[in-house]
Design an enzyme around this catalytic site. Structure first.
Site, short mmCIF file in Angstrom:
data_model
loop_
_atom_site.label_atom_id
_atom_site.label_comp_id
_atom_site.label_asym_id
_atom_site.label_seq_id
_atom_site.Cartn_x
_atom_site.Cartn_y
_atom_site.Cartn_z
N LYS A 55 129.76 10.69 -20.96
CA LYS A 55 130.77 9.43 -21.54
C LYS A 55 131.97 10.06 -21.73
O LYS A 55 133.07 9.63 -21.40
CB LYS A 55 130.07 9.05 -22.75
N ARG A 97 126.82 3.68 -32.19
CA ARG A 97 125.53 4.44 -32.03
C ARG A 97 124.23 3.97 -32.61
O ARG A 97 123.10 4.37 -32.51
CB ARG A 97 125.98 5.83 -32.75
N ARG A 104 127.64 23.28 -20.74
CA ARG A 104 128.83 22.93 -21.38
C ARG A 104 129.96 23.85 -22.03
O ARG A 104 129.16 24.55 -22.91
CB ARG A 104 128.69 21.50 -22.24
N ARG A 139 129.69 24.21 -27.91
CA ARG A 139 129.42 23.61 -29.16
C ARG A 139 128.35 23.88 -29.86
O ARG A 139 127.22 24.16 -29.38
CB ARG A 139 129.51 22.02 -28.67
N ARG A 166 118.90 15.69 -30.38
CA ARG A 166 119.65 14.71 -30.12
C ARG A 166 119.50 13.69 -29.15
O ARG A 166 119.62 12.36 -29.28
CB ARG A 166 121.21 15.26 -29.62
P1 AP5 Z 1 130.30 14.87 -21.25
O1 AP5 Z 1 131.23 14.01 -20.72
O2 AP5 Z 1 130.81 15.99 -22.33
O3 AP5 Z 1 129.06 13.92 -21.91
P2 AP5 Z 1 128.65 13.14 -23.14
O4 AP5 Z 1 128.02 11.96 -22.69
O5 AP5 Z 1 130.34 12.63 -23.45
O6 AP5 Z 1 128.25 14.20 -24.11
P3 AP5 Z 1 128.29 14.18 -25.63
O7 AP5 Z 1 127.38 15.42 -25.94
O8 AP5 Z 1 129.52 14.54 -26.02
O9 AP5 Z 1 127.67 12.97 -26.05
P4 AP5 Z 1 127.12 12.77 -27.54
O10 AP5 Z 1 126.94 11.58 -27.78
O11 AP5 Z 1 125.80 13.62 -27.89
O12 AP5 Z 1 128.46 13.73 -28.56
P5 AP5 Z 1 129.50 13.06 -29.47
O13 AP5 Z 1 130.56 13.95 -29.20
O14 AP5 Z 1 129.56 11.77 -29.34
O15 AP5 Z 1 129.50 15.64 -20.04
C1 AP5 Z 1 128.29 16.93 -20.56
C2 AP5 Z 1 128.67 18.08 -19.62
O16 AP5 Z 1 128.33 17.69 -18.33
C3 AP5 Z 1 130.12 18.62 -19.49
O17 AP5 Z 1 129.79 20.29 -19.44
C4 AP5 Z 1 130.64 17.94 -18.28
O18 AP5 Z 1 131.53 18.83 -17.56
C5 AP5 Z 1 129.37 17.52 -17.40
N1 AP5 Z 1 129.46 16.63 -16.69
C6 AP5 Z 1 129.84 15.33 -16.69
N2 AP5 Z 1 129.68 14.51 -15.74
C7 AP5 Z 1 129.08 15.30 -14.64
C8 AP5 Z 1 128.69 14.88 -13.52
N3 AP5 Z 1 128.63 13.85 -13.03
N4 AP5 Z 1 127.90 16.04 -12.66
C9 AP5 Z 1 128.03 17.18 -13.35
N5 AP5 Z 1 128.45 17.51 -14.59
C10 AP5 Z 1 129.03 16.60 -15.07
O19 AP5 Z 1 128.62 13.47 -30.84
C11 AP5 Z 1 128.28 14.49 -31.24
C12 AP5 Z 1 127.87 14.19 -32.77
O20 AP5 Z 1 128.66 13.55 -33.69
C13 AP5 Z 1 126.35 13.52 -33.00
O21 AP5 Z 1 125.22 14.24 -32.63
C14 AP5 Z 1 126.54 12.95 -34.19
O22 AP5 Z 1 126.23 13.81 -35.26
C15 AP5 Z 1 127.95 12.79 -34.59
N6 AP5 Z 1 128.53 11.17 -34.18
C16 AP5 Z 1 129.44 11.15 -33.32
N7 AP5 Z 1 129.61 9.73 -32.94
C17 AP5 Z 1 129.00 9.16 -34.18
C18 AP5 Z 1 128.51 7.84 -34.43
N8 AP5 Z 1 129.00 6.62 -33.84
N9 AP5 Z 1 127.58 7.49 -35.35
C19 AP5 Z 1 126.88 8.53 -35.84
N10 AP5 Z 1 127.04 9.74 -35.57
C20 AP5 Z 1 127.95 10.15 -34.71
#
Ligand code: AP5
Length: 214
Positions: A13, A88, A127, A160, A171
């Site tokens: 994402k 979410r 990552r 991270r 997660r």
């Molecule tokens: P990446 O693009 O970073 O993936 P992502 O889907 O953004 O993964 P996240 O871990 O950031 O999502 P998340 O939803 O768990 O975390 P968030 O920060 O929102 O890609 C991942 C890896 O794969 C990278 O190394 C990239 O280079 C690689 N990659 C990407 N595409 C690829 C491809 N096609 N081929 C190969 N490799 C590829 O949330 C973190 C925490 O914050 C949550 O757990 C929660 O505690 C809190 N939080 C955030 N938002 C909320 C909310 N709205 N409500 C409640 N809690 C929240």
């Protein structure tokens, strides 16, 4: 134009949201990035969120909606947003619907990027993120040119705190229980676009942009 990117942790994402925002001239709004910045700067918000994030649990809806309302009030959403990691939960989605009506904004699509679970775990545990500018890498799929250093700013790369295998598995559980129901929510509104997240970052991007442009 306003877009939501849905998908499990590690589906890509953040990677795709950044590219979409550049391509379409939208603002990238990642609640995860906002929360991590707050933790790093030691604000009240960061102190409230840290325990939930380290455990791989969701931060309470009330806190998240305060962040979103503040952002809408600051910039009015005129440029349009790519929402990444938000909403979410169903209550967050309902609250977003209300805010969008209040600000006269419209949602173009909710794009769901799907990736098999073992690949999600590979992507997250491999990552690395730049400590200074936040640029994202993967040790195997998109490694930096110099080991441990950011291509963009030369900063140090780090893992991270929630990317350990144990926290990643929690997660994913949290995603299936609390976030996956959003697929049905947006499907019923006729806004859901499903794309495969398999293949290279560029291949996924062309599917995502194709889905958005129709
Ligand atoms: P990446 O693009 O970073 O993936 P992502 O889907 O953004 O993964 P996240 O871990 O950031 O999502 P998340 O939803 O768990 O975390 P968030 O920060 O929102 O890609 C991942 C890896 O794969 C990278 O190394 C990239 O280079 C690689 N990659 C990407 N595409 C690829 C491809 N096609 N081929 C190969 N490799 C590829 O949330 C973190 C925490 O914050 C949550 O757990 C929660 O505690 C809190 N939080 C955030 N938002 C909320 C909310 N709205 N409500 C409640 N809690 C929240």
């Amino acid at each position: 134009m306003n877009l939501i990117l849905l998908g499990a942790p590690g589906a890509g994402k953040g990677t795709q949201a950044q590219r979409l925002a550049e391509e379409l001239g939208l603002q990238h709004l990642s609640t995860g990035d906002i929360l991590r910045k707050a933790v790093k700067s030691g604000t009240d918000l960061g102190a409230k969120a840290k325990g939930f994030m380290d455990a791989g649990e969701l931060v309470p809806d009330r806190i998240i909606m305060e962040i979103i309302a503040e952002r809408f009030n600051e910039d009015g959403g005129e440029e349009g947003y790519v929402f990444d990691g938000f909403p979410r939960t169903i209550p967050q989605a309902q609250a977003l619907d209300e805010l969008m009506v209040e600000f006269g904004l419209h949602l173009r699509a909710a794009v769901n990027i799907s990736v098999a679970e073992e690949e999600l775990i590979n992507r997250l545990t491999g990552r690395r993120v730049c400590r200074s500018c936040g640029e994202t890498y993967h040790m195997v799929y998109s490694p930096p040119s110099r080991l441990g250093l950011c291509n963009r700013c030369g900063g140090e790369l780090m893992q991270r705190s929630d990317d350990t295998e144990e926290t990643v598995r929690n997660r994913l559980e949290v995603y299936y229980r609390q976030t996956e129901p959003l697929l049905n929510y947006y499907e019923q509104k006729g806004l859901l676009e499903n794309v495969s997240g398999d293949g290279s970052i560029e291949e996924v991007f062309s599917r995502v942009i194709g889905a958005v442009r129709g």
